[in-house]
Design a protein around this motif. Structure first.
Motif, PDB file in Angstrom:
ATOM      1  N   CYS A  91       0.825  -1.222  -0.042  1.00  0.00           N
ATOM      2  CA  CYS A  91      -0.004  -0.146  -0.098  1.00  0.00           C
ATOM      3  C   CYS A  91       0.799   1.271   0.028  1.00  0.00           C
ATOM      4  O   CYS A  91       2.192   1.141  -0.046  1.00  0.00           O
ATOM      5  N   VAL A  92       0.382   2.483   0.016  1.00  0.00           N
ATOM      6  CA  VAL A  92       1.226   3.825  -0.034  1.00  0.00           C
ATOM      7  C   VAL A  92       2.179   3.954   1.354  1.00  0.00           C
ATOM      8  O   VAL A  92       3.290   4.373   1.044  1.00  0.00           O
ATOM      9  N   TYR A  93       1.469   3.215   2.220  1.00  0.00           N
ATOM     10  CA  TYR A  93       2.360   3.350   3.498  1.00  0.00           C
ATOM     11  C   TYR A  93       3.619   2.666   3.519  1.00  0.00           C
ATOM     12  O   TYR A  93       4.636   3.252   4.177  1.00  0.00           O
ATOM     13  N   THR A  94       3.792   1.544   2.608  1.00  0.00           N
ATOM     14  CA  THR A  94       5.099   0.953   2.702  1.00  0.00           C
ATOM     15  C   THR A  94       5.860   1.014   1.479  1.00  0.00           C
ATOM     16  O   THR A  94       6.931   0.823   1.338  1.00  0.00           O
ATOM     17  N   ALA A  95       5.130   1.674   0.455  1.00  0.00           N
ATOM     18  CA  ALA A  95       5.787   2.130  -0.760  1.00  0.00           C
ATOM     19  C   ALA A  95       6.503   3.528  -0.927  1.00  0.00           C
ATOM     20  O   ALA A  95       7.585   3.776  -1.591  1.00  0.00           O
ATOM     21  N   GLN A  96       5.807   4.254  -0.313  1.00  0.00           N
ATOM     22  CA  GLN A  96       6.289   5.645  -0.026  1.00  0.00           C
ATOM     23  C   GLN A  96       7.784   5.901   0.256  1.00  0.00           C
ATOM     24  O   GLN A  96       8.231   5.481   1.103  1.00  0.00           O
ATOM     25  N   GLY A  97       8.472   6.705  -0.313  1.00  0.00           N
ATOM     26  CA  GLY A  97      10.119   6.876  -0.080  1.00  0.00           C
ATOM     27  C   GLY A  97      10.852   5.702  -0.910  1.00  0.00           C
ATOM     28  O   GLY A  97      12.070   5.932  -0.741  1.00  0.00           O
ATOM     29  N   ILE A 102     -10.928  13.591  -1.539  1.00  0.00           N
ATOM     30  CA  ILE A 102     -10.179  13.389  -2.891  1.00  0.00           C
ATOM     31  C   ILE A 102      -8.864  13.867  -2.993  1.00  0.00           C
ATOM     32  O   ILE A 102      -8.239  13.343  -3.833  1.00  0.00           O
ATOM     33  N   ASP A 103      -8.467  14.870  -2.296  1.00  0.00           N
ATOM     34  CA  ASP A 103      -7.076  15.354  -2.485  1.00  0.00           C
ATOM     35  C   ASP A 103      -6.012  14.348  -2.047  1.00  0.00           C
ATOM     36  O   ASP A 103      -4.866  14.005  -2.584  1.00  0.00           O
ATOM     37  N   LEU A 104      -6.242  13.808  -0.727  1.00  0.00           N
ATOM     38  CA  LEU A 104      -5.339  12.643  -0.257  1.00  0.00           C
ATOM     39  C   LEU A 104      -5.417  11.295  -1.115  1.00  0.00           C
ATOM     40  O   LEU A 104      -4.363  10.995  -1.280  1.00  0.00           O
ATOM     41  N   ALA A 105      -6.529  11.123  -1.735  1.00  0.00           N
ATOM     42  CA  ALA A 105      -6.661   9.959  -2.603  1.00  0.00           C
ATOM     43  C   ALA A 105      -5.846  10.087  -3.778  1.00  0.00           C
ATOM     44  O   ALA A 105      -5.120   9.305  -4.381  1.00  0.00           O
ATOM     45  N   LYS A 106      -5.940  11.325  -4.433  1.00  0.00           N
ATOM     46  CA  LYS A 106      -5.077  11.807  -5.838  1.00  0.00           C
ATOM     47  C   LYS A 106      -3.559  11.549  -5.199  1.00  0.00           C
ATOM     48  O   LYS A 106      -2.965  10.941  -6.022  1.00  0.00           O
ATOM     49  N   ASN A 107      -3.218  12.127  -4.181  1.00  0.00           N
ATOM     50  CA  ASN A 107      -1.908  12.191  -3.726  1.00  0.00           C
ATOM     51  C   ASN A 107      -1.361  10.552  -3.539  1.00  0.00           C
ATOM     52  O   ASN A 107      -0.268  10.434  -3.881  1.00  0.00           O
ATOM     53  N   THR A 108      -2.151   9.656  -3.268  1.00  0.00           N
ATOM     54  CA  THR A 108      -1.979   8.451  -2.947  1.00  0.00           C
ATOM     55  C   THR A 108      -1.597   7.729  -4.333  1.00  0.00           C
ATOM     56  O   THR A 108      -0.658   7.129  -4.313  1.00  0.00           O
ATOM     57  N   TYR A 109      -2.336   7.958  -5.254  1.00  0.00           N
ATOM     58  CA  TYR A 109      -2.004   7.427  -6.626  1.00  0.00           C
ATOM     59  C   TYR A 109      -0.795   8.079  -7.185  1.00  0.00           C
ATOM     60  O   TYR A 109      -0.236   7.314  -8.142  1.00  0.00           O
ATOM     61  N   ARG A 110      -0.733   9.325  -7.152  1.00  0.00           N
ATOM     62  CA  ARG A 110       0.543   9.971  -7.546  1.00  0.00           C
ATOM     63  C   ARG A 110       1.702   9.432  -6.994  1.00  0.00           C
ATOM     64  O   ARG A 110       2.676   9.246  -7.907  1.00  0.00           O
ATOM     65  N   VAL A 111       1.706   8.997  -5.535  1.00  0.00           N
ATOM     66  CA  VAL A 111       2.752   8.449  -5.228  1.00  0.00           C
ATOM     67  C   VAL A 111       2.924   6.934  -5.687  1.00  0.00           C
ATOM     68  O   VAL A 111       4.117   6.907  -6.112  1.00  0.00           O
ATOM     69  N   LEU A 112       1.957   6.294  -5.894  1.00  0.00           N
ATOM     70  CA  LEU A 112       2.219   4.686  -6.489  1.00  0.00           C
ATOM     71  C   LEU A 112       2.752   4.793  -7.889  1.00  0.00           C
ATOM     72  O   LEU A 112       3.391   4.126  -8.176  1.00  0.00           O
ATOM     73  N   LEU A 113       2.178   5.593  -8.735  1.00  0.00           N
ATOM     74  CA  LEU A 113       2.415   5.610 -10.023  1.00  0.00           C
ATOM     75  C   LEU A 113       3.741   6.157 -10.492  1.00  0.00           C
ATOM     76  O   LEU A 113       4.226   5.806 -11.333  1.00  0.00           O
ATOM     77  N   SER A 114       4.468   6.941  -9.419  1.00  0.00           N
ATOM     78  CA  SER A 114       5.741   7.536  -9.755  1.00  0.00           C
ATOM     79  C   SER A 114       6.800   6.690  -8.995  1.00  0.00           C
ATOM     80  O   SER A 114       7.926   7.259  -8.821  1.00  0.00           O
ATOM     81  N   ARG A 115       6.607   5.533  -8.517  1.00  0.00           N
ATOM     82  CA  ARG A 115       7.734   4.739  -7.750  1.00  0.00           C
ATOM     83  C   ARG A 115       8.664   4.221  -8.877  1.00  0.00           C
ATOM     84  O   ARG A 115       9.582   3.586  -8.436  1.00  0.00           O
ATOM     85  N   GLY A 116       8.288   3.989 -10.183  1.00  0.00           N
ATOM     86  CA  GLY A 116       9.041   3.285 -11.030  1.00  0.00           C
ATOM     87  C   GLY A 116      10.214   3.997 -11.671  1.00  0.00           C
ATOM     88  O   GLY A 116      10.154   5.212 -11.856  1.00  0.00           O
ATOM     89  N   LEU A 117      11.434   3.338 -11.868  1.00  0.00           N
ATOM     90  CA  LEU A 117      12.506   3.867 -12.484  1.00  0.00           C
ATOM     91  C   LEU A 117      12.351   3.752 -14.070  1.00  0.00           C
ATOM     92  O   LEU A 117      12.772   4.582 -14.810  1.00  0.00           O
TER      93      LEU A 117
END
Length: 777
Positions: free
Chosen positions: A537-543, A586-601
């Motif tokens: 989830c976002v809490y383990t993927a963020q960073g 809605i802003d928090l949910a958008k930020n969640t998917y922004r974080v997940l979608l931007s994890r890839g190199l």
């Protein structure tokens, strides 16, 4: 990516005829889909005319040149790279950083000066430091510059063609001596020394061949932060800081030197989006501050990130790695430099439901952090706030810096390291999610980054697992739209994420104990190879970052074509804290998917629960599914956005020399659009006319080939022209090339056999005999 590639002779011709800026403008628009600024156009006209005169003056006409070359895995572009051979026949390349500066003044950073750029006087890197970082970075990630047996020797210099040195010249002061020695700086009066520098390395010419080696080189994956933290902490930095990253780093080091004894505290805010290197700078700072004798702490609001760092560093170094809520009882100025990574996760106060009542305080968490340190450094991305209690913002930090009468410095990071250096992808995600209005309304694809939508979670996971088997780091993630059940000790994790027949567990909960063998704790999910068996989830993927990330886009936010906007559905969210955020949901949910979608190199793969949301994403993608499609005649820019298409039947009976001649002449036939231009003129397209190379090359797919270099084609896919002595086999075909020696017992090889094999084993291999049958590739 590069905006111009070719021979120096053609470059000089384009410059003399005042066409070079327009050619770069066309290539720029073709790649970025918006026009370059007038300032950049002026820079191209003036700087490229100046270096063109130097090339012409020194008769550097048999050389290869690349302009505006994007450094691999970043969004930075170097100005000019010229390639050739020295007098001993050794391959060389020289990076030339071009500046229009006219004067500058001192700065207190180790690598900075102050000059007028962007409408104001700003702290910027010394040109030799800047170009030196580019050279070091390329030598580290581009195989042409390090791979044996004969890597291309890379040098670098800077040319300030409008600048005249004065007697007490700032650019030549002692603190820049080491950089100047390695990466010399030339002014408008130094044409002869610059000429000598270039001729020593390039006087042998043959630059297009060297350029071909650079073009054919590979990019080694960027180093992973966690794998190298141990060496960084021991004083062996594994990352090269570029441009504004190094400026920010130097600001912190300078403040550490001066701020410890200063009456006033110092606050430094370093802003940057996903993948701009915030954590890279933070880790480098942590290592160098400790080695320099400063009491430095590294604090975050992420349990997963902090615990992973502690695990890799070991017990000895782990004591310096804290959480934001670790400073409730700290003495004032107990820490020399406090590095606060992911400062957007700062909370209103440090206490939580587990804090004893006697220890609770109303003191703001930001106040505790500033009070505990002489110099506090905040790395922040405000669009990564994913929980309502997270209040970290630039405005919030500024407010408390002012209340404490702190010296305040702010820096903005722009260089993109994630998403293969693609500013465009992160910008497109921001635009598509409605987080920010950007220039990237459409996703048109990137040559080094793959974004793909899948029809099922099964196919998405299968592709992620394939990438992992190939040696890449890869993880599955999802929006928080399924319950995260508690773990029964010693039992298998529950399959919480259920989509039809697809069933997978979330990563383990943080408090889970007695996990089954092979299941990592939550804080190690991103780093442990077994993490691929759970969904994060976002809490383990963020960073964290991975080569490839898979994202299941849930139904907690969905795009409504009826409303023409994003609509929040908190009833579908299983995150109780975010679900109760009311107006912030809605802003928090958008930020969640922004974080997940931007994890890839290297790539991001997505499956959408909601068909309309998928439809909306697809509507903002200008990718036909075929990378080489027809373009209208008026849109064709040969070897910029299109390559000539050859018919295999037309190539039958032609020699390699005739093929080359057809390419070098003005091609009158069909062109197909190709991403990734501009290209050398030895490239062309053909269509696979049968299924013999499936699944690698599907029937009717377009394949890009080049007239071969001197490298061995063994085990490579080639376009082969064949004529046999027996006349049983002839024509042009796409096959995999293998060269085998035929050895008889007790003897050396007598002859050579060439096999042309198909990927599809229902098609027989072609067996040819060297010296008997004729083959050209």
């Amino acid at each position: 990516m590069r905006l111009y590639i070719g021979s120096t002779q053609q470059f000089i011709k384009d410059t003399v005829h005042n066409q070079i800026a327009d050619r770069l403008k066309a290539a720029f628009f073709n790649y970025y889909r918006y026009a370059p600024s007038p300032g950049e156009m002026r820079s191209w006209r003036q700087s490229l005319a100046s270096i063109s005169q130097v090339f012409q003056h020194n008769n550097l006409l048999d050389h290869g040149i690349i302009l505006e070359y994007q450094i691999p895995f970043t969004s930075k572009r170097l100005d000019c790279l010229i390639a050739g051979r020295d007098s001993h026949g050794k391959d060389n390349a020289v990076i030339i950083e071009l500046k229009q500066w006219e004067k500058c003044s001192p700065a207190d950073g180790e690598n900075e000066v102050i000059t007028y750029v962007g409408g104001a006087n700003r702290e910027v890197l010394h040109p030799s430091a800047q170009v030196g970082q580019y050279a070091t970075y390329l030598q580290d990630v581009h195989t042409a510059f390090y791979e044996p047996p004969k890597p291309v020797t890379l040098s670098a210099c800077a040319y300030l063609h409008n600048y005249r040195f004065v007697s007490d010249e700032v650019l030549l002061t002692e603190k820049f001596a080491q950089n100047l020695e390695r990466y010399p700086l030339f002014s408008m009066d130094d044409v002869d020394p610059l000429s000598g520098f270039l001729k020593t390395r390039l006087e042998g010419g043959a630059g297009l061949e060297v350029l071909g080696r650079i073009e054919d080189g590979r990019y080694r994956p960027s180093k992973k932060l966690m794998d190298h933290v141990g060496n960084v902490i021991k004083g062996k930095p594994e990352y090269i800081l570029l441009d504004e990253q190094l400026v920010a780093y130097d600001r912190v080091m300078a403040s550490a030197r001066t701020g410890i004894g200063d009456r006033r505290k110092t606050v430094i805010i370093i802003k940057g989006g996903p993948g701009t290197g915030k954590s890279v700078i933070a880790i480098n700072l942590m290592a160098d501050l400790l080695l320099a004798g400063y009491n430095a702490h590294y604090a975050t609001g992420s349990k997963a990130f902090t615990e992973t760092l502690r695990k890799i560093i070991g017990n000895r170094g782990a004591v310096q790695f804290k959480y934001f809520n670790s400073y409730m009882d700290a003495n004032p100025d107990a820490v020399d430099v406090l590095i606060c990574d992911e400062a957007h996760r700062i909370r209103e106060t440090s206490h939580n439901r587990f804090t004893a009542k006697a220890k609770r305080t109303d003191a703001p968490q930001i106040q505790e952090l500033i009070s505990a340190s002489r110099v506090s450094v905040f790395f922040i991305d405000q669009d990564q706030i994913v929980r309502p209690a997270e209040i970290g913002s630039v405005r919030h930090i500024r407010e408390f810096a002012a209340k404490n009468d702190c010296l305040l410095f702010e820096h903005e990071l722009e260089t993109q390291f994630r998403c293969s250096g693609s500013d465009a992808f992160v910008s497109w995600i921001n635009n598509t999610l409605g987080i920010a209005r950007t220039a990237h309304v459409l996703w048109t694809g990137e040559e080094n980054f793959e974004f793909k939508i899948f029809d099922s979670p099964e196919s998405l996971e299968a592709t992620i697992r394939l990438k992992a088997r190939e040696g890449f780091s890869a993880r599955m993630t999802a929006g928080f739209c399924w319950e995260w059940s508690k773990h029964n000790p010693k039992a298998a994790l529950n399959d919480d994420v259920v989509i039809g027949e697809y069933k997978r567990p979330w990563n383990a909960r943080h408090e889970a104990t007695k996990l089954p063998k092979g299941v990592p704790k939550a804080q190690f999910w991103a780093h442990d190879p077994n993490g691929i068996d759970q969904i994060g989830c976002v809490y383990t993927a963020q960073g964290f970052e991975f080569d490839y990330v898979g994202v299941i886009f849930g139904n907690d936010i969905m795009y409504s074509f009826l409303d023409g906007s994003w609509v929040g559905h908190p009833e579908n969210s299983k995150d109780p804290v975010v679900r109760g955020a009311k107006g912030k949901f809605i802003d928090l949910a958008k930020n969640t998917y922004r974080v997940l979608l931007s994890r890839g190199l290297k790539g991001c793969y997505v499956y959408f629960l909601d068909p309309d949301t998928e439809k909306f994403f697809r509507s903002r993608m200008d990718i036909t599914g075929e990378a080489h499609h027809k373009v209208r005649e008026e849109e064709i820019e040969p070897y910029v956005n299109a390559l000539p298409l050859f018919d295999l039947r037309d190539l039958e009976g032609m020699s390699l020399a005739e093929w080359r001649a057809r390419l070098e002449e003005c091609w009158k036939g069909e062109y197909r659009h190709v991403l990734g231009g501009p290209f050398l003129r030895n490239r062309f397209l053909v269509r696979a006319e049968d299924a013999s190379m499936e699944p690698l090359i599907p029937k009717d797919a377009f394949c890009q080939f080049r007239i071969p270099s001197v490298e061995s084609p063994d085990n490579q896919v080639v376009l082969a022209g064949i004529s046999t002595y027996s006349k049983k086999t002839s024509g042009v075909t796409i096959k995999r090339y293998q060269r085998l020696s035929i050895i008889q017992a007790g003897q050396v090889a007598e002859t050579t056999k060439i096999l042309l094999t198909s990927e599809n084993k229902t098609f027989p291999a072609l067996e040819l005999r060297a010296g008997v049958d004729n083959i050209e590739i």
